[in-house]
Design a protein around this motif. Structure first.
Motif, PDB file in Angstrom:
ATOM      1  N   GLN A 249       0.826  -1.199   0.000  1.00  0.00           N
ATOM      2  CA  GLN A 249       0.000   0.000   0.000  1.00  0.00           C
ATOM      3  C   GLN A 249       0.864   1.253   0.000  1.00  0.00           C
ATOM      4  O   GLN A 249       1.769   1.402   0.823  1.00  0.00           O
ATOM      5  CB  GLN A 249      -0.907   0.003   1.231  1.00  0.00           C
ATOM      6  N   ALA A 250       0.595   2.170  -0.932  1.00  0.00           N
ATOM      7  CA  ALA A 250       1.303   3.448  -0.953  1.00  0.00           C
ATOM      8  C   ALA A 250       0.695   4.370   0.093  1.00  0.00           C
ATOM      9  O   ALA A 250      -0.526   4.456   0.242  1.00  0.00           O
ATOM     10  CB  ALA A 250       1.212   4.078  -2.331  1.00  0.00           C
ATOM     11  N   GLU A 251       1.531   5.065   0.818  1.00  0.00           N
ATOM     12  CA  GLU A 251       1.089   6.008   1.852  1.00  0.00           C
ATOM     13  C   GLU A 251       1.141   7.424   1.292  1.00  0.00           C
ATOM     14  O   GLU A 251       2.124   7.813   0.648  1.00  0.00           O
ATOM     15  CB  GLU A 251       2.020   5.899   3.060  1.00  0.00           C
TER      16      GLU A 251
ATOM     17  N   LEU B 218       5.314  -1.699  -8.403  1.00  0.00           N
ATOM     18  CA  LEU B 218       4.550  -1.268  -7.240  1.00  0.00           C
ATOM     19  C   LEU B 218       3.534  -0.215  -7.658  1.00  0.00           C
ATOM     20  O   LEU B 218       3.818   0.648  -8.488  1.00  0.00           O
ATOM     21  CB  LEU B 218       5.480  -0.695  -6.162  1.00  0.00           C
ATOM     22  N   GLU B 219       2.349  -0.265  -7.053  1.00  0.00           N
ATOM     23  CA  GLU B 219       1.266   0.633  -7.428  1.00  0.00           C
ATOM     24  C   GLU B 219       1.248   1.892  -6.566  1.00  0.00           C
ATOM     25  O   GLU B 219       1.562   1.852  -5.376  1.00  0.00           O
ATOM     26  CB  GLU B 219      -0.083  -0.076  -7.282  1.00  0.00           C
ATOM     27  N   VAL B 220       0.866   2.996  -7.208  1.00  0.00           N
ATOM     28  CA  VAL B 220       0.529   4.230  -6.505  1.00  0.00           C
ATOM     29  C   VAL B 220      -0.879   4.625  -6.949  1.00  0.00           C
ATOM     30  O   VAL B 220      -1.309   4.259  -8.049  1.00  0.00           O
ATOM     31  CB  VAL B 220       1.541   5.358  -6.794  1.00  0.00           C
ATOM     32  N   PRO B 221      -1.613   5.377  -6.131  1.00  0.00           N
ATOM     33  CA  PRO B 221      -3.028   5.627  -6.418  1.00  0.00           C
ATOM     34  C   PRO B 221      -3.275   6.797  -7.379  1.00  0.00           C
ATOM     35  O   PRO B 221      -4.292   7.484  -7.283  1.00  0.00           O
ATOM     36  CB  PRO B 221      -3.607   5.921  -5.034  1.00  0.00           C
ATOM     37  N   VAL B 222      -2.353   7.029  -8.296  1.00  0.00           N
ATOM     38  CA  VAL B 222      -2.506   8.072  -9.317  1.00  0.00           C
ATOM     39  C   VAL B 222      -1.977   7.510 -10.632  1.00  0.00           C
ATOM     40  O   VAL B 222      -1.174   6.578 -10.646  1.00  0.00           O
ATOM     41  CB  VAL B 222      -1.730   9.356  -8.943  1.00  0.00           C
TER      42      VAL B 222
ATOM     43  N   GLY C 141       0.005  14.385  -5.790  1.00  0.00           N
ATOM     44  CA  GLY C 141       0.473  14.174  -4.430  1.00  0.00           C
ATOM     45  C   GLY C 141       1.861  13.558  -4.366  1.00  0.00           C
ATOM     46  O   GLY C 141       2.435  13.145  -5.380  1.00  0.00           O
ATOM     47  N   VAL C 142       2.379  13.498  -3.158  1.00  0.00           N
ATOM     48  CA  VAL C 142       3.654  12.836  -2.870  1.00  0.00           C
ATOM     49  C   VAL C 142       3.354  11.598  -2.037  1.00  0.00           C
ATOM     50  O   VAL C 142       2.609  11.686  -1.045  1.00  0.00           O
ATOM     51  CB  VAL C 142       4.622  13.767  -2.115  1.00  0.00           C
ATOM     52  N   PHE C 143       3.921  10.461  -2.426  1.00  0.00           N
ATOM     53  CA  PHE C 143       3.603   9.183  -1.802  1.00  0.00           C
ATOM     54  C   PHE C 143       4.869   8.509  -1.293  1.00  0.00           C
ATOM     55  O   PHE C 143       5.988   8.854  -1.688  1.00  0.00           O
ATOM     56  CB  PHE C 143       2.881   8.270  -2.808  1.00  0.00           C
ATOM     57  N   ALA C 144       4.670   7.537  -0.407  1.00  0.00           N
ATOM     58  CA  ALA C 144       5.782   6.763   0.132  1.00  0.00           C
ATOM     59  C   ALA C 144       5.471   5.274   0.010  1.00  0.00           C
ATOM     60  O   ALA C 144       4.352   4.840   0.296  1.00  0.00           O
ATOM     61  CB  ALA C 144       6.048   7.120   1.588  1.00  0.00           C
TER      62      ALA C 144
END
Length: 296
Positions: free
Chosen positions: A2-4, A238-242, A278-281
Protein backbone atom coordinates in the motif's frame (compact mmCIF):
# COMPACT_ATOMS: atom_id res chain seq x y z
CA UNK A 1 2.03 -3.04 -0.97
CA UNK A 2 0.00 0.00 0.00
CA UNK A 3 1.30 3.45 -0.95
CA UNK A 4 1.09 6.01 1.85
CA UNK A 5 0.09 9.60 1.10
CA UNK A 6 2.83 11.90 2.38
CA UNK A 7 1.32 15.17 1.16
CA UNK A 8 -1.73 16.05 -0.93
CA UNK A 9 0.47 18.55 -2.77
CA UNK A 10 -1.67 18.88 -5.92
CA UNK A 11 1.44 19.58 -7.96
CA UNK A 12 0.97 20.30 -11.63
CA UNK A 13 4.18 18.37 -12.30
CA UNK A 14 5.90 17.17 -9.13
CA UNK A 15 9.48 16.26 -10.06
CA UNK A 16 13.05 15.74 -8.88
CA UNK A 17 12.51 14.48 -5.31
CA UNK A 18 15.76 14.54 -3.34
CA UNK A 19 16.21 13.31 0.22
CA UNK A 20 18.32 15.76 2.24
CA UNK A 21 19.95 13.52 4.86
CA UNK A 22 21.31 16.32 7.06
CA UNK A 23 17.83 17.83 7.40
CA UNK A 24 15.93 14.53 7.23
CA UNK A 25 13.66 16.27 4.76
CA UNK A 26 12.39 15.66 1.25
CA UNK A 27 12.80 18.36 -1.39
CA UNK A 28 11.19 18.42 -4.83
CA UNK A 29 9.91 20.85 -7.46
CA UNK A 30 6.60 21.63 -9.12
CA UNK A 31 7.64 22.61 -12.64
CA UNK A 32 4.70 24.75 -13.87
CA UNK A 33 4.22 26.37 -10.45
CA UNK A 34 7.93 27.36 -10.39
CA UNK A 35 8.34 26.17 -6.81
CA UNK A 36 10.92 24.41 -4.71
CA UNK A 37 9.19 22.35 -2.02
CA UNK A 38 10.29 20.85 1.28
CA UNK A 39 8.55 18.31 3.51
CA UNK A 40 9.66 17.30 6.99
CA UNK A 41 7.79 14.77 9.12
CA UNK A 42 7.42 17.16 12.07
CA UNK A 43 7.80 20.56 10.39
CA UNK A 44 5.36 20.04 7.54
CA UNK A 45 5.45 21.56 4.06
CA UNK A 46 7.23 24.70 2.90
CA UNK A 47 7.74 26.14 -0.58
CA UNK A 48 9.71 28.86 -2.33
CA UNK A 49 8.92 30.54 -5.65
CA UNK A 50 11.28 31.21 -8.57
CA UNK A 51 11.03 33.46 -11.62
CA UNK A 52 11.50 30.54 -14.04
CA UNK A 53 10.27 26.97 -14.07
CA UNK A 54 12.50 24.66 -12.02
CA UNK A 55 12.81 21.16 -13.44
CA UNK A 56 15.59 19.38 -11.54
CA UNK A 57 17.70 20.00 -8.46
CA UNK A 58 20.68 18.75 -6.48
CA UNK A 59 22.11 20.08 -3.22
CA UNK A 60 25.35 22.06 -3.35
CA UNK A 61 28.23 20.71 -1.28
CA UNK A 62 29.98 24.09 -1.23
CA UNK A 63 26.97 26.17 -0.21
CA UNK A 64 24.85 24.68 2.59
CA UNK A 65 21.17 25.27 2.00
CA UNK A 66 21.64 26.11 -1.69
CA UNK A 67 20.75 24.03 -4.73
CA UNK A 68 21.90 23.71 -8.30
CA UNK A 69 18.91 23.65 -10.63
CA UNK A 70 18.07 23.13 -14.28
CA UNK A 71 15.51 25.78 -15.21
CA UNK A 72 14.29 27.36 -18.45
CA UNK A 73 17.28 29.39 -19.63
CA UNK A 74 20.09 27.39 -18.04
CA UNK A 75 21.60 26.14 -14.80
CA UNK A 76 21.25 28.26 -11.67
CA UNK A 77 22.16 28.25 -8.00
CA UNK A 78 19.06 28.68 -5.84
CA UNK A 79 19.01 29.79 -2.21
CA UNK A 80 15.71 29.78 -0.26
CA UNK A 81 14.90 33.13 1.34
CA UNK A 82 12.59 34.27 4.10
CA UNK A 83 9.21 35.15 2.64
CA UNK A 84 9.07 32.21 0.25
CA UNK A 85 11.32 33.47 -2.54
CA UNK A 86 14.46 32.01 -4.11
CA UNK A 87 17.65 33.95 -4.73
CA UNK A 88 18.83 32.77 -8.15
CA UNK A 89 22.40 33.07 -9.48
CA UNK A 90 23.10 32.05 -13.07
CA UNK A 91 25.80 29.39 -13.34
CA UNK A 92 25.61 28.29 -16.96
CA UNK A 93 23.21 29.83 -19.49
CA UNK A 94 22.30 27.45 -22.32
CA UNK A 95 21.60 28.26 -25.97
CA UNK A 96 18.69 25.92 -26.71
CA UNK A 97 18.27 24.29 -30.11
CA UNK A 98 14.94 26.11 -30.67
CA UNK A 99 12.76 28.54 -28.68
CA UNK A 100 10.36 27.44 -25.93
CA UNK A 101 12.60 24.78 -24.41
CA UNK A 102 13.44 24.08 -20.79
CA UNK A 103 15.45 21.66 -18.71
CA UNK A 104 13.76 18.46 -17.59
CA UNK A 105 15.27 15.56 -15.61
CA UNK A 106 18.68 15.86 -13.96
CA UNK A 107 20.92 14.87 -11.06
CA UNK A 108 24.57 14.58 -10.01
CA UNK A 109 26.88 11.70 -10.84
CA UNK A 110 28.76 10.02 -7.98
CA UNK A 111 31.62 12.50 -8.41
CA UNK A 112 29.40 15.57 -7.99
CA UNK A 113 29.01 16.64 -11.63
CA UNK A 114 25.51 17.87 -12.51
CA UNK A 115 23.81 16.25 -15.51
CA UNK A 116 20.51 17.46 -16.99
CA UNK A 117 18.51 17.12 -20.18
CA UNK A 118 16.46 19.64 -22.15
CA UNK A 119 13.16 19.30 -24.01
CA UNK A 120 10.71 21.31 -26.09
CA UNK A 121 7.90 22.39 -23.78
CA UNK A 122 5.36 21.28 -26.40
CA UNK A 123 6.01 17.59 -25.84
CA UNK A 124 3.24 16.63 -28.29
CA UNK A 125 5.28 18.10 -31.16
CA UNK A 126 7.67 15.15 -30.87
CA UNK A 127 10.66 17.30 -31.83
CA UNK A 128 14.06 15.61 -31.42
CA UNK A 129 15.72 18.76 -30.14
CA UNK A 130 16.46 17.57 -26.59
CA UNK A 131 20.05 17.50 -25.40
CA UNK A 132 21.92 16.16 -22.39
CA UNK A 133 24.36 18.51 -20.66
CA UNK A 134 26.93 18.12 -17.91
CA UNK A 135 28.36 20.80 -15.65
CA UNK A 136 31.26 20.47 -13.21
CA UNK A 137 32.25 22.87 -10.48
CA UNK A 138 34.56 25.50 -11.89
CA UNK A 139 33.58 24.84 -15.50
CA UNK A 140 33.23 27.75 -17.90
CA UNK A 141 29.81 26.48 -18.95
CA UNK A 142 27.58 23.47 -19.47
CA UNK A 143 28.91 20.92 -21.97
CA UNK A 144 26.50 19.32 -24.44
CA UNK A 145 27.17 15.59 -24.26
CA UNK A 146 24.32 13.82 -26.13
CA UNK A 147 21.50 14.93 -28.41
CA UNK A 148 18.59 13.68 -30.57
CA UNK A 149 16.11 13.25 -27.70
CA UNK A 150 12.47 14.25 -27.44
CA UNK A 151 12.06 14.04 -23.64
CA UNK A 152 15.32 12.93 -21.96
CA UNK A 153 14.46 11.44 -18.59
CA UNK A 154 15.26 8.66 -16.12
CA UNK A 155 18.83 9.79 -15.49
CA UNK A 156 20.60 7.67 -12.86
CA UNK A 157 24.01 6.30 -11.94
CA UNK A 158 24.83 2.87 -10.56
CA UNK A 159 26.08 2.67 -6.95
CA UNK A 160 29.70 2.37 -8.15
CA UNK A 161 29.15 5.20 -10.62
CA UNK A 162 30.35 3.19 -13.60
CA UNK A 163 27.00 2.83 -15.36
CA UNK A 164 24.78 5.70 -16.46
CA UNK A 165 21.10 5.22 -17.27
CA UNK A 166 18.96 7.48 -19.44
CA UNK A 167 15.47 7.22 -20.95
CA UNK A 168 13.24 9.06 -23.40
CA UNK A 169 9.66 9.39 -22.15
CA UNK A 170 8.00 10.32 -25.41
CA UNK A 171 5.35 7.80 -26.58
CA UNK A 172 7.24 7.39 -29.85
CA UNK A 173 10.39 6.23 -28.03
CA UNK A 174 9.76 4.80 -24.52
CA UNK A 175 13.26 3.37 -24.24
CA UNK A 176 15.84 3.17 -21.45
CA UNK A 177 19.54 3.01 -22.31
CA UNK A 178 22.61 2.20 -20.27
CA UNK A 179 26.12 3.50 -20.83
CA UNK A 180 29.54 2.64 -19.52
CA UNK A 181 30.63 5.72 -17.57
CA UNK A 182 34.20 6.92 -17.11
CA UNK A 183 34.18 8.30 -13.58
CA UNK A 184 37.48 10.15 -14.07
CA UNK A 185 36.45 12.15 -17.13
CA UNK A 186 32.67 12.04 -16.71
CA UNK A 187 32.21 10.52 -20.16
CA UNK A 188 29.42 8.07 -21.10
CA UNK A 189 30.15 5.57 -23.89
CA UNK A 190 29.04 2.18 -25.22
CA UNK A 191 25.36 3.09 -25.36
CA UNK A 192 22.99 0.09 -25.52
CA UNK A 193 19.30 -0.60 -25.00
CA UNK A 194 18.64 -1.45 -21.36
CA UNK A 195 14.85 -1.85 -21.55
CA UNK A 196 12.19 -1.31 -24.19
CA UNK A 197 9.12 -0.05 -22.31
CA UNK A 198 6.71 0.04 -25.25
CA UNK A 199 5.29 -3.41 -24.39
CA UNK A 200 5.22 -2.59 -20.65
CA UNK A 201 2.66 -0.51 -18.74
CA UNK A 202 3.56 3.14 -18.50
CA UNK A 203 6.04 5.47 -20.16
CA UNK A 204 9.51 5.76 -18.55
CA UNK A 205 9.79 8.86 -16.38
CA UNK A 206 12.05 9.74 -13.41
CA UNK A 207 14.25 7.14 -11.74
CA UNK A 208 16.26 6.13 -8.67
CA UNK A 209 18.88 3.50 -7.83
CA UNK A 210 18.84 1.06 -4.93
CA UNK A 211 21.82 -0.36 -3.07
CA UNK A 212 21.55 -3.64 -4.99
CA UNK A 213 22.20 -1.78 -8.24
CA UNK A 214 18.60 -2.08 -9.40
CA UNK A 215 16.97 0.73 -11.36
CA UNK A 216 13.57 2.04 -10.26
CA UNK A 217 11.57 4.08 -12.78
CA UNK A 218 8.10 5.57 -12.71
CA UNK A 219 5.64 4.13 -15.22
CA UNK A 220 3.84 7.33 -16.16
CA UNK A 221 0.20 6.83 -17.26
CA UNK A 222 0.10 3.40 -15.57
CA UNK A 223 0.24 4.28 -11.86
CA UNK A 224 3.27 2.03 -11.34
CA UNK A 225 6.89 2.20 -10.23
CA UNK A 226 8.99 -0.51 -11.90
CA UNK A 227 12.24 -2.07 -10.72
CA UNK A 228 14.72 -3.44 -13.26
CA UNK A 229 17.70 -5.60 -12.34
CA UNK A 230 21.17 -4.56 -13.57
CA UNK A 231 20.60 -7.01 -16.45
CA UNK A 232 17.53 -5.07 -17.58
CA UNK A 233 14.95 -7.58 -16.34
CA UNK A 234 11.71 -6.21 -14.86
CA UNK A 235 11.39 -7.96 -11.51
CA UNK A 236 8.62 -6.03 -9.73
CA UNK A 237 6.08 -3.23 -10.12
CA UNK A 238 4.55 -1.27 -7.24
CA UNK A 239 1.27 0.63 -7.43
CA UNK A 240 0.53 4.23 -6.50
CA UNK A 241 -3.03 5.63 -6.42
CA UNK A 242 -2.51 8.07 -9.32
CA UNK A 243 -2.03 7.54 -13.04
CA UNK A 244 1.03 9.73 -13.51
CA UNK A 245 3.85 9.04 -11.06
CA UNK A 246 6.71 11.27 -12.20
CA UNK A 247 9.89 10.50 -10.27
CA UNK A 248 11.02 8.48 -7.26
CA UNK A 249 13.76 8.85 -4.65
CA UNK A 250 14.93 6.82 -1.68
CA UNK A 251 14.85 8.57 1.66
CA UNK A 252 14.09 8.28 5.34
CA UNK A 253 16.64 7.66 8.13
CA UNK A 254 17.62 4.28 6.65
CA UNK A 255 17.04 5.27 3.00
CA UNK A 256 14.46 2.49 2.80
CA UNK A 257 11.42 4.62 1.92
CA UNK A 258 10.72 5.19 -1.76
CA UNK A 259 9.15 8.63 -2.19
CA UNK A 260 7.17 9.23 -5.38
CA UNK A 261 6.08 12.59 -6.81
CA UNK A 262 3.26 12.83 -9.34
CA UNK A 263 1.42 14.93 -11.91
CA UNK A 264 -2.03 16.51 -11.64
CA UNK A 265 -3.13 16.97 -15.25
CA UNK A 266 -5.42 19.84 -16.05
CA UNK A 267 -8.63 19.69 -18.01
CA UNK A 268 -9.45 16.06 -17.24
CA UNK A 269 -11.78 14.30 -14.84
CA UNK A 270 -9.84 13.43 -11.69
CA UNK A 271 -12.66 11.70 -9.84
CA UNK A 272 -10.86 8.38 -10.18
CA UNK A 273 -7.56 9.82 -8.93
CA UNK A 274 -8.32 12.67 -6.51
CA UNK A 275 -4.79 12.52 -5.08
CA UNK A 276 -3.12 13.25 -8.43
CA UNK A 277 -0.18 15.59 -7.89
CA UNK A 278 0.47 14.17 -4.43
CA UNK A 279 3.65 12.84 -2.87
CA UNK A 280 3.60 9.18 -1.80
CA UNK A 281 5.78 6.76 0.13
CA UNK A 282 6.38 3.06 -0.52
CA UNK A 283 8.28 0.54 1.60
CA UNK A 284 9.87 -1.70 -1.05
CA UNK A 285 12.04 -3.76 1.32
CA UNK A 286 15.32 -2.44 -0.12
CA UNK A 287 17.40 0.64 0.59
CA UNK A 288 18.72 3.29 -1.74
CA UNK A 289 22.09 5.01 -1.95
CA UNK A 290 22.82 8.58 -0.78
CA UNK A 291 22.25 11.25 -3.40
CA UNK A 292 25.52 13.05 -4.31
CA UNK A 293 25.80 16.79 -3.86
CA UNK A 294 27.08 19.10 -6.57
CA UNK A 295 30.81 19.72 -6.28
CA UNK A 296 31.12 17.09 -3.58
Amino acid sequence: MQAELVLDARNGTGESPVWHAAEQALYWVDIPARTLNRWHASEGHAQWHADEMIACIAPRADAPGAWIAGMESGLFSLAPQAGGTLAATALAPVAHAVPAMRFNDGRCDRQGRFWAGTMLQDMAAGARVGRLYSYAKGSAGAAMRLDDFIVPNGLAFSPDGRTMYLSDSHPAVQAIWSFDYDTDTGTPHNRRLFADMKPLPGRPDGAAMDADGCYWICGNDAGLVHRFTPQGRLDRSLEVPVKKPAMCAFGGPALDTLFVTSIRPGGVDLSDQPLAGGVFALRPGVAGVPEPAFGG
